[in-house]
Motif scaffolding. Sequence first.
Motif, PDB file in Angstrom:
ATOM      1  N   THR A 245       0.831  -1.217   0.000  1.00 39.29           N
ATOM      2  CA  THR A 245       0.000   0.000   0.000  1.00 39.29           C
ATOM      3  C   THR A 245       0.859   1.258   0.000  1.00 39.29           C
ATOM      4  O   THR A 245       0.616   2.196  -0.763  1.00 39.29           O
ATOM      5  N   VAL A 246       1.891   1.274   0.854  1.00 41.58           N
ATOM      6  CA  VAL A 246       2.773   2.444   0.937  1.00 41.58           C
ATOM      7  C   VAL A 246       3.504   2.638  -0.388  1.00 41.58           C
ATOM      8  O   VAL A 246       3.657   3.762  -0.875  1.00 41.58           O
ATOM      9  N   ARG A 247       3.950   1.513  -0.995  1.00 41.42           N
ATOM     10  CA  ARG A 247       4.620   1.602  -2.303  1.00 41.42           C
ATOM     11  C   ARG A 247       3.687   2.203  -3.354  1.00 41.42           C
ATOM     12  O   ARG A 247       4.079   3.085  -4.132  1.00 41.42           O
ATOM     13  N   ASP A 248       2.424   1.750  -3.360  1.00 36.47           N
ATOM     14  CA  ASP A 248       1.470   2.260  -4.344  1.00 36.47           C
ATOM     15  C   ASP A 248       1.222   3.756  -4.168  1.00 36.47           C
ATOM     16  O   ASP A 248       1.122   4.504  -5.148  1.00 36.47           O
ATOM     17  N   VAL A 251       4.263   5.590  -5.508  1.00 34.17           N
ATOM     18  CA  VAL A 251       4.264   5.578  -6.975  1.00 34.17           C
ATOM     19  C   VAL A 251       3.208   6.544  -7.509  1.00 34.17           C
ATOM     20  O   VAL A 251       3.436   7.262  -8.496  1.00 34.17           O
ATOM     21  N   PHE A 252       2.047   6.603  -6.842  1.00 30.11           N
ATOM     22  CA  PHE A 252       0.998   7.560  -7.227  1.00 30.11           C
ATOM     23  C   PHE A 252       1.535   8.990  -7.158  1.00 30.11           C
ATOM     24  O   PHE A 252       1.278   9.807  -8.046  1.00 30.11           O
ATOM     25  N   GLU A 302      -4.736   3.669 -12.492  1.00 30.43           N
ATOM     26  CA  GLU A 302      -4.716   2.259 -12.086  1.00 30.43           C
ATOM     27  C   GLU A 302      -4.674   2.121 -10.560  1.00 30.43           C
ATOM     28  O   GLU A 302      -5.377   1.293  -9.975  1.00 30.43           O
ATOM     29  N   ILE A 303      -3.867   2.968  -9.905  1.00 37.78           N
ATOM     30  CA  ILE A 303      -3.750   2.916  -8.436  1.00 37.78           C
ATOM     31  C   ILE A 303      -5.032   3.421  -7.782  1.00 37.78           C
ATOM     32  O   ILE A 303      -5.476   2.875  -6.770  1.00 37.78           O
ATOM     33  N   ILE A 304      -5.646   4.458  -8.338  1.00 40.04           N
ATOM     34  CA  ILE A 304      -6.921   4.967  -7.802  1.00 40.04           C
ATOM     35  C   ILE A 304      -7.974   3.868  -7.821  1.00 40.04           C
ATOM     36  O   ILE A 304      -8.690   3.651  -6.831  1.00 40.04           O
ATOM     37  N   GLU A 305      -8.072   3.179  -8.939  1.00 42.67           N
ATOM     38  CA  GLU A 305      -9.080   2.113  -9.080  1.00 42.67           C
ATOM     39  C   GLU A 305      -8.804   0.954  -8.132  1.00 42.67           C
ATOM     40  O   GLU A 305      -9.730   0.312  -7.632  1.00 42.67           O
ATOM     41  N   LYS A 306      -7.517   0.693  -7.867  1.00 41.48           N
ATOM     42  CA  LYS A 306      -7.149  -0.409  -6.981  1.00 41.48           C
ATOM     43  C   LYS A 306      -7.678  -0.208  -5.566  1.00 41.48           C
ATOM     44  O   LYS A 306      -8.060  -1.160  -4.882  1.00 41.48           O
ATOM     45  N   TYR A 307      -7.695   1.061  -5.106  1.00 43.55           N
ATOM     46  CA  TYR A 307      -8.096   1.351  -3.725  1.00 43.55           C
ATOM     47  C   TYR A 307      -9.485   1.986  -3.630  1.00 43.55           C
ATOM     48  O   TYR A 307      -9.853   2.509  -2.581  1.00 43.55           O
ATOM     49  N   GLU A 308     -10.225   1.928  -4.703  1.00 39.68           N
ATOM     50  CA  GLU A 308     -11.551   2.544  -4.741  1.00 39.68           C
ATOM     51  C   GLU A 308     -12.476   2.015  -3.645  1.00 39.68           C
ATOM     52  O   GLU A 308     -13.253   2.772  -3.051  1.00 39.68           O
ATOM     53  N   VAL A 319      -9.159   9.262  -1.691  1.00 38.61           N
ATOM     54  CA  VAL A 319      -8.701   8.514  -2.863  1.00 38.61           C
ATOM     55  C   VAL A 319      -7.791   7.368  -2.449  1.00 38.61           C
ATOM     56  O   VAL A 319      -7.882   6.262  -2.974  1.00 38.61           O
ATOM     57  N   LEU A 320      -6.903   7.616  -1.445  1.00 35.38           N
ATOM     58  CA  LEU A 320      -5.934   6.606  -1.013  1.00 35.38           C
ATOM     59  C   LEU A 320      -5.862   6.541   0.508  1.00 35.38           C
ATOM     60  O   LEU A 320      -6.030   7.566   1.196  1.00 35.38           O
ATOM     61  N   PRO A 321      -5.562   5.361   1.073  1.00 39.87           N
ATOM     62  CA  PRO A 321      -5.464   5.210   2.533  1.00 39.87           C
ATOM     63  C   PRO A 321      -4.063   5.580   3.030  1.00 39.87           C
ATOM     64  O   PRO A 321      -3.240   4.709   3.337  1.00 39.87           O
ATOM     65  N   VAL A 322      -3.776   6.865   3.094  1.00 45.95           N
ATOM     66  CA  VAL A 322      -2.428   7.341   3.422  1.00 45.95           C
ATOM     67  C   VAL A 322      -2.202   7.339   4.926  1.00 45.95           C
ATOM     68  O   VAL A 322      -3.024   7.832   5.697  1.00 45.95           O
TER      69      VAL A 322
END
Length: 460
Positions: A245-248, A251-252, A302-308, A319-322
Amino acid sequence: MLENSYGLTFFLKTPKRKSDMIRYVYLRVTVDGIPKETSTKRKWDIKRWDQNTERAVGTREDARSLNFFLDSLVNNVSNYRTELINEGKTITALRIIEFVKGNNPSKSKVLEEFQKHNDEVFALVPNEYAIGTHTRFVTARAHVQEFILFKYQKEDLEFRELNYEFIKEYEMYLKTVRKCGTNTTLKYIANFKKIVLRAIAKEIIPKDPFLLFKGKKIKILKEPLTRAELYLLETKQFDSERLSTVRDIFVFQCYTGLAYVDVKQLKKTDIKRGIDGELWIMSNRQKTKSNTDIPLLPKAIEIIEKYENHPVCVDRGLVLPVKSNQKMNEYLKEIAVLSKVYSTLNTHKARRTFASTITLNNGVPIHVVKEMLGHHSISQTEDYAITEQETISREMLQLRNRLSGQLKEESNNRFSSLLEQFENDLANLKRSHQLGEHNRFNEKFAQFEERLIKFKTDFN
């Protein structure tokens, strides 16, 4: 502390209606070029006033009474100045005026003014300032407080006690006692300078003690990830969901240029369709409050859709679980080791990677990158414009091709010229042979042979 210059004058204040002959008597005190004035609460006829002597004219009882009052006021101020000198206190126009008005003299202390500033900043969080800005000034004040105690064994200092020597010694204190680096030291001094300039604007001190101070920052090369390093991160498979998750998220950031706080606060409602019909990020930067419009690249989408459908994103509309910045940077170090990326990873490196590796190195104009990063000027963006070897190689290849084309063109031109000369020589040889001019034939043949040898030398 003795003042450099001092003046005390009385005058009749001009009212709004200049036809009024009865006016208030005012006292003006000037210390070191800074004037302050106040009313004596006494009125007098302008026709019975001499501005040269600054006193009432005549021997009548009312004139003698006013003059006695003004003389007493001068004596009281003089005695008060003597007290200040004996007590080792600074003489200021404001302090004397406060004394005349019967108020407690203003201390005009450094740390007190610093605290007023910090309180004002805090009151404007988060509308005009980020909480980090307030925290930075709190730390800066603490350093000044520690230095005053360290150097002068005092709880506070008056602004008039500040000078160039104070600034230089504070700089040395930060570098030696506090062990701050050069750039960090200059940041703390810049924060303190803001308070001093504020005091100058309020006429607490007459001149800037920073006037002769020059600090030079050390330019630190903060390199972005290379294309190869970014690929290693993108393709690495992690067993840990935490690291994945942190890597994604990192990268985002690399594909959007968002700072940590902006990606943490990024909401689903900030993802909108742009004028081109594609998905964009349209939000405000937390740090500068400026608009941020960034077209989304395929990897970011692609990353947005992964964590939707991630619980945190669904729950909070994000958008993301930061995670916290501290945790992000901690996990990124672990990610770097596992991915065999030998650069130091932190959330800000992603922003630099977007600016340099993703955009500038792929031909995006710097003024466009400036807008996407939310910078106020091109010079800010230039700090991010670190050119990769790949870009240098590409540009040099283009230069080689251009130079090669120029040389080829020059070579063709020379070949055509020599060919034309050969044709002329052959024509002359034929003519000489037909006319039986043997000597001329031999001379022309020798010239022809010489040009032929040069031609072979040039084009071999």
